[in-house]
Design a protein around this motif. Sequence first.
Motif, PDB file in Angstrom:
ATOM      1  N   SER A 107       0.837  -1.218   0.000  1.00 49.81           N
ATOM      2  CA  SER A 107       0.000   0.000   0.000  1.00 49.81           C
ATOM      3  C   SER A 107       0.858   1.249   0.000  1.00 49.81           C
ATOM      4  N   SER A 108       1.982   1.193  -0.654  1.00 53.08           N
ATOM      5  CA  SER A 108       2.861   2.358  -0.636  1.00 53.08           C
ATOM      6  C   SER A 108       3.558   2.553  -1.978  1.00 53.08           C
ATOM      7  N   SER A 109       3.289   3.710  -2.602  1.00 51.95           N
ATOM      8  CA  SER A 109       3.964   4.020  -3.871  1.00 51.95           C
ATOM      9  C   SER A 109       5.458   4.181  -3.642  1.00 51.95           C
ATOM     10  N   MET A 149      -1.079  10.173  -8.631  1.00 54.92           N
ATOM     11  CA  MET A 149      -1.831   9.157  -7.886  1.00 54.92           C
ATOM     12  C   MET A 149      -3.264   9.094  -8.403  1.00 54.92           C
ATOM     13  N   THR A 157      -5.667   7.208  -5.922  1.00 53.45           N
ATOM     14  CA  THR A 157      -5.947   8.014  -4.735  1.00 53.45           C
ATOM     15  C   THR A 157      -6.953   9.122  -5.062  1.00 53.45           C
ATOM     16  N   ALA A 199       1.321  11.751   0.648  1.00 48.67           N
ATOM     17  CA  ALA A 199       2.545  10.961   0.784  1.00 48.67           C
ATOM     18  C   ALA A 199       2.275   9.553   0.252  1.00 48.67           C
ATOM     19  N   GLY A 200       3.293   8.966  -0.385  1.00 44.65           N
ATOM     20  CA  GLY A 200       3.116   7.626  -0.967  1.00 44.65           C
ATOM     21  C   GLY A 200       3.317   6.523   0.050  1.00 44.65           C
ATOM     22  N   VAL A 201       2.599   6.637   1.161  1.00 37.64           N
ATOM     23  CA  VAL A 201       2.696   5.622   2.222  1.00 37.64           C
ATOM     24  C   VAL A 201       1.276   5.144   2.549  1.00 37.64           C
ATOM     25  N   PRO A 202       1.136   4.031   3.276  1.00 42.67           N
ATOM     26  CA  PRO A 202      -0.221   3.565   3.581  1.00 42.67           C
ATOM     27  C   PRO A 202      -1.060   4.675   4.229  1.00 42.67           C
ATOM     28  N   SER A 203      -2.252   4.867   3.709  1.00 45.23           N
ATOM     29  CA  SER A 203      -3.203   5.887   4.176  1.00 45.23           C
ATOM     30  C   SER A 203      -2.654   7.312   4.095  1.00 45.23           C
ATOM     31  N   GLY A 204      -1.661   7.530   3.241  1.00 45.07           N
ATOM     32  CA  GLY A 204      -1.040   8.850   3.109  1.00 45.07           C
ATOM     33  C   GLY A 204      -2.025   9.939   2.708  1.00 45.07           C
ATOM     34  N   SER A 205      -3.119   9.541   2.039  1.00 43.78           N
ATOM     35  CA  SER A 205      -4.039  10.569   1.547  1.00 43.78           C
ATOM     36  C   SER A 205      -5.106  10.955   2.570  1.00 43.78           C
ATOM     37  N   ASP A 250      -6.940   1.025   0.043  1.00 42.51           N
ATOM     38  CA  ASP A 250      -5.601   1.596  -0.149  1.00 42.51           C
ATOM     39  C   ASP A 250      -4.740   0.639  -0.983  1.00 42.51           C
ATOM     40  N   ARG A 294      -5.974   1.059  -4.546  1.00 45.21           N
ATOM     41  CA  ARG A 294      -5.691   2.338  -5.233  1.00 45.21           C
ATOM     42  C   ARG A 294      -4.197   2.515  -5.477  1.00 45.21           C
ATOM     43  N   THR A 295      -3.368   1.931  -4.578  1.00 50.28           N
ATOM     44  CA  THR A 295      -1.919   2.065  -4.778  1.00 50.28           C
ATOM     45  C   THR A 295      -1.469   1.339  -6.052  1.00 50.28           C
ATOM     46  N   ASN A 308      -1.984   3.774  -8.648  1.00 53.74           N
ATOM     47  CA  ASN A 308      -1.020   4.877  -8.542  1.00 53.74           C
ATOM     48  C   ASN A 308       0.291   4.515  -9.233  1.00 53.74           C
TER      49      ASN A 308
HETATM   50  N1  ASP Z   1      -1.138   4.497  -0.209  1.00 55.03           N
HETATM   51  C1  ASP Z   1      -1.193   5.397  -1.324  1.00 55.03           C
HETATM   52  C2  ASP Z   1       0.135   5.356  -2.060  1.00 55.03           C
HETATM   53  O1  ASP Z   1       1.159   5.125  -1.479  1.00 55.03           O
HETATM   54  C3  ASP Z   1      -1.520   6.803  -0.899  1.00 55.03           C
HETATM   55  C4  ASP Z   1      -2.940   6.865  -0.408  1.00 55.03           C
HETATM   56  O2  ASP Z   1      -3.859   6.861  -1.237  1.00 55.03           O
HETATM   57  O3  ASP Z   1      -3.179   6.897   0.795  1.00 55.03           O
HETATM   58  O4  ASP Z   1       0.166   5.555  -3.241  1.00 55.03           O
END
Ligand code: ASP
Length: 422
Positions: A281-283, A317, A320, A359-365, A394, A397-398, A401
């Motif tokens: 779940s992280s870009s 993204m 996202t 941010a490209g991290v889990p739940s970053g949006s 997530d 969607r990642t 992304n």
């Molecule tokens: N987890 C997504 C990503 O890293 C960002 C997000 O939608 O929360 O691309």
Amino acid sequence: MSRHSKIFIGLISGAILGVIINFTSKDSFVTTFIQTYITDPLGKIFLNFLIMMVIPLVFASLSLGVAQIGDLKKLGRIGFRTIAYFIIVTTFAVVIGLVLVNVIRPGDYLPQETKTSLMDSFKTQATEIKSATEKTEFGIQTLVNIIPRNPVAAIAKPNPDMLALIFFSLIVGISLTLIDKEKANTLIKILEAINDVTVKVINIAMKLAPYGVFALIFSVTSRFGFDLLVALSMYVLTVLLGLTLHFLGTFSLLLKLLAKYNPIKFFKKIETVVLTAFSTSSSSATLPTTISVSQTNLGIPTQITGFVLPLGATMNMNGTALFEGVTVLFLAQVFGVHLSFGVQLIVVLMSVLTAIGSAGVPSGSIPLLVMVLAMINVPPEGIAIILGVDRILDMCRTVLNVSGDITCAAYIAKTEGYELKQ
Ligand code: ASP
């Protein structure tokens, strides 16, 4: 066995075992023990191992990419096409989401009791996110911060300021093309070495991938409230339908028309990226895999991957943005807030902008999404309603992304006259 087959086995076995545990002994002592002391730490170690290399990787590959493109005119052309592509395709993704959410109206299917109980169950998390959001700046200051006063300070924090790092790397790359060739080559050699070391470290980390992926997926599925999927089924289906349409429809069309590449072949070649994005779940954590797969399997030259992919992992993204648009409208429907066509256009704009800033991290949006809710008078604490299903969305969607980034890189490579590996 190929790497992606191993990762796939990790993913499937983690999911099956997690679901079995979820249905048989979800809250037992042994399950909690395994989650707390084995799978959660293992998953985090794997993620940290990958994310640890993202800052040096973005810096080295972006400045090198720019330096290798060399000619500023060519750089301007590639840069303009890349950013235009990001904005147009992301906007298109949001529009798909908004059309679906207006037609399906998932908010009308959520019973009042479910809404109240979800708001209660996720109240603490929602309040934490809301107060974190109040501290987040988004607006003109975000724009100013893209040019960092202190580039080290911009990245030396838990949520590094990736746009600042991108700006810094771009300007270093551009300057490399403008100074004395001999001196530039010295730095280029160092950057190449940093790049190679980063890739090596990531290769080592990826050896852990089947176990890391197993642990990540097990942790999610063994805890997941599957009853929530049912309660929020119309909303989840709307998001997933939008993501599928964009993934299979828009990307296929773009690949065929712009990159002149067979979409089925393309999706097969990027399997490892899809699996890594889905499970992490992280870009950002997927970026190293995205770069190596694009180079090795698709034959996209390093100067294009080095430029487009680090930019894309932060700014492009599609999944996202689509998710944000659907969620904002869904929550507006749930809270009975009527959003006129004009306000929906603002939602489109904000979804695109906040997807660029996420941010490209889990739940970053999620923090930025809460900000958009507040902006259009939907109660921001309403985010509680979807938090329980966020992780699963997530993961999906990642995938969009990162595959959107490779689609863009393929298009740019084609327009620059490179032949892709078939
Ligand atoms: N987890 C997504 C990503 O890293 C960002 C997000 O939608 O929360 O691309």
